[in-house]
Design a protein around this motif. Structure first.
Motif, PDB file in Angstrom:
ATOM      1  N   SER A 105       0.823  -1.221   0.000  1.00 46.85           N
ATOM      2  CA  SER A 105       0.000   0.000   0.000  1.00 46.85           C
ATOM      3  C   SER A 105       0.850   1.262   0.000  1.00 46.85           C
ATOM      4  O   SER A 105       2.028   1.256   0.370  1.00 46.85           O
ATOM      5  N   ARG A 106       0.204   2.334  -0.425  1.00 43.78           N
ATOM      6  CA  ARG A 106       0.769   3.690  -0.311  1.00 43.78           C
ATOM      7  C   ARG A 106      -0.275   4.520   0.399  1.00 43.78           C
ATOM      8  O   ARG A 106      -1.468   4.391   0.107  1.00 43.78           O
ATOM      9  N   VAL A 107       0.180   5.348   1.331  1.00 42.06           N
ATOM     10  CA  VAL A 107      -0.774   6.097   2.164  1.00 42.06           C
ATOM     11  C   VAL A 107      -0.471   7.581   2.109  1.00 42.06           C
ATOM     12  O   VAL A 107       0.692   7.983   2.192  1.00 42.06           O
ATOM     13  N   VAL A 108      -1.533   8.378   1.954  1.00 39.22           N
ATOM     14  CA  VAL A 108      -1.376   9.812   2.191  1.00 39.22           C
ATOM     15  C   VAL A 108      -2.159  10.134   3.470  1.00 39.22           C
ATOM     16  O   VAL A 108      -3.354   9.869   3.562  1.00 39.22           O
ATOM     17  N   ARG A 110       3.958  17.572  12.306  1.00 43.82           N
ATOM     18  CA  ARG A 110       5.411  17.641  12.571  1.00 43.82           C
ATOM     19  C   ARG A 110       5.876  16.397  13.329  1.00 43.82           C
ATOM     20  O   ARG A 110       6.904  15.804  12.993  1.00 43.82           O
ATOM     21  N   VAL A 111       5.104  15.985  14.329  1.00 44.17           N
ATOM     22  CA  VAL A 111       5.457  14.756  15.065  1.00 44.17           C
ATOM     23  C   VAL A 111       5.416  13.568  14.097  1.00 44.17           C
ATOM     24  O   VAL A 111       6.295  12.697  14.094  1.00 44.17           O
ATOM     25  N   GLY A 112       4.405  13.557  13.237  1.00 46.18           N
ATOM     26  CA  GLY A 112       4.267  12.486  12.246  1.00 46.18           C
ATOM     27  C   GLY A 112       5.461  12.438  11.299  1.00 46.18           C
ATOM     28  O   GLY A 112       6.017  11.360  11.034  1.00 46.18           O
ATOM     29  N   HIS A 113       5.897  13.608  10.810  1.00 45.39           N
ATOM     30  CA  HIS A 113       7.039  13.650   9.884  1.00 45.39           C
ATOM     31  C   HIS A 113       8.298  13.086  10.550  1.00 45.39           C
ATOM     32  O   HIS A 113       9.042  12.315   9.928  1.00 45.39           O
ATOM     33  N   ALA A 114       8.526  13.452  11.803  1.00 47.61           N
ATOM     34  CA  ALA A 114       9.721  12.968  12.522  1.00 47.61           C
ATOM     35  C   ALA A 114       9.668  11.445  12.646  1.00 47.61           C
ATOM     36  O   ALA A 114      10.674  10.739  12.490  1.00 47.61           O
ATOM     37  N   LYS A 115       8.458  10.936  12.893  1.00 46.10           N
ATOM     38  CA  LYS A 115       8.290   9.491  13.044  1.00 46.10           C
ATOM     39  C   LYS A 115       8.528   8.764  11.718  1.00 46.10           C
ATOM     40  O   LYS A 115       9.168   7.712  11.672  1.00 46.10           O
ATOM     41  N   LEU A 116       8.039   9.357  10.630  1.00 44.33           N
ATOM     42  CA  LEU A 116       8.236   8.725   9.315  1.00 44.33           C
ATOM     43  C   LEU A 116       9.721   8.639   8.976  1.00 44.33           C
ATOM     44  O   LEU A 116      10.177   7.648   8.405  1.00 44.33           O
ATOM     45  N   ALA A 117      10.456   9.695   9.332  1.00 40.92           N
ATOM     46  CA  ALA A 117      11.892   9.705   9.031  1.00 40.92           C
ATOM     47  C   ALA A 117      12.582   8.527   9.729  1.00 40.92           C
ATOM     48  O   ALA A 117      13.516   7.924   9.194  1.00 40.92           O
ATOM     49  N   ARG A 118      12.097   8.178  10.914  1.00 31.77           N
ATOM     50  CA  ARG A 118      12.705   7.063  11.667  1.00 31.77           C
ATOM     51  C   ARG A 118      12.178   5.709  11.228  1.00 31.77           C
ATOM     52  O   ARG A 118      12.909   4.739  11.155  1.00 31.77           O
ATOM     53  N   ARG A 171      11.162   3.689   3.409  1.00 35.70           N
ATOM     54  CA  ARG A 171      10.786   3.352   2.029  1.00 35.70           C
ATOM     55  C   ARG A 171       9.862   4.383   1.398  1.00 35.70           C
ATOM     56  O   ARG A 171       9.511   4.271   0.228  1.00 35.70           O
ATOM     57  N   GLY A 172       9.407   5.349   2.198  1.00 34.40           N
ATOM     58  CA  GLY A 172       8.636   6.457   1.628  1.00 34.40           C
ATOM     59  C   GLY A 172       7.240   6.101   1.162  1.00 34.40           C
ATOM     60  O   GLY A 172       6.688   6.773   0.280  1.00 34.40           O
TER      61      GLY A 172
END
Ligand SMILES: C[S@@+](CC[C@H](N)C(=O)[O-])C[C@H]1O[C@@H](n2cnc3c(N)ncnc32)[C@H](O)[C@@H]1O
Length: 232
Positions: free
Chosen positions: A69-72, A82-90, A94-95
């Motif tokens: 899947s791909r999720v937006v 912002r908290v979500g972005h930091a979590k995705l980076a960790r 695979r983006g």
């Protein structure tokens, strides 16, 4: 609460939101998000709009359980994103998850562009529910599925009594203390009481045009996953 107040509240609590959830729900919310993700198809690549994505917990669970899947993830509170972005980076190198600013009532997505819409603990905060449900319908492809995870009242009277005691008496003072606010968890309690019962909400989903409307009680009905399909 009006929109700007909801946004301000989530802006205030964003930094501690995940921790507060874990403590106050004894991590049962984690199991509910897993269940939601498992209701999505596993056998083909899908695109999912995770509305009111907050700190991306649902979005991440979806790609963990549904690797194709791909999720937006869409949310209108900058600090939660912002908290979500930091979590995705960790956690999502695979983006497969991206986050975008947007309102549930005016989704920044094209008509019939996603295979599924998920929204967890978000619809309760939206005053104009019919507008949001209409948007979910608009962005879903024909045959696409809506999954709404939300708190609910248990059917069993004893469990309902215990749950109400926790929600009305324990959660507001403890949650407010934990979040260092004097209103965030009082609002949670009030908004859960103000949300319609599951039969009424199912009727609202049907009114938005969805077919095969159903609900799955979780943990005795403390929460439910409401589902519907945009007819093909
Ligand atoms: C309780 S949090 C849930 C976050 C996440 N789905 C989860 O399971 O942890 C509710 C989220 O809904 C977002 N929200 C509330 N109303 C919204 C709206 N009209 N449009 C977009 N996001 C909204 C808030 O900003 C907040 O991040």
């Amino acid at each position: 609460m009006r929109d700007f107040e909801v946004r301000r509240m989530f802006d205030t609590i964003a930094g501690g939101y995940d921790m507060q959830n874990s403590v106050l729900s004894l991590r049962i919310d984690v199991l509910w998000r897993k269940r939601l993700a498992r209701m999505l198809p596993a056998d083909r690549p899908i695109t999912v709009a995770d509305v009111a994505a907050g700190t991306a917990e649902v979005s991440l669970e979806i790609v963990r359980q549904r690797p194709l899947s791909r999720v937006v993830g869409i949310d209108f509170t900058p600090a939660m994103l912002r908290v979500g972005h930091a979590k995705l980076a960790r956690r999502e190198p695979r983006g497969r998850v991206r986050l975008a600013a947007g309102d549930a009532r005016r989704l920044p997505l094209r008509d019939a562009s996603v295979d599924a819409v998920t929204i967890a603990f978000g619809i309760r905060n939206v005053q104009e529910r019919a507008a949001a449900l209409g948007e979910f319908f608009r962005v879903l492809k024909p045959g696409g599925r809506l999954l709404v995870l939300e708190f609910s009242l248990p059917d069993n009277a004893l469990l309902r009594g215990l749950y109400r005691f926790y929600f009305d008496r324990v959660l507001p003072p403890f949650g407010n203390w934990l979040s260092r606010t004097d209103y965030a968890y009082s609002y949670l309690m009030e908004s859960v009481h103000a949300f319609p019962d599951h039969q009424t909400f199912a009727a609202e989903i049907r009114d938005a045009g969805f077919a095969d409307v159903d609900q799955t009680p979780l943990t005795g009905g403390i929460a439910r996953i409401h589902s519907g399909v945009r007819p093909a």
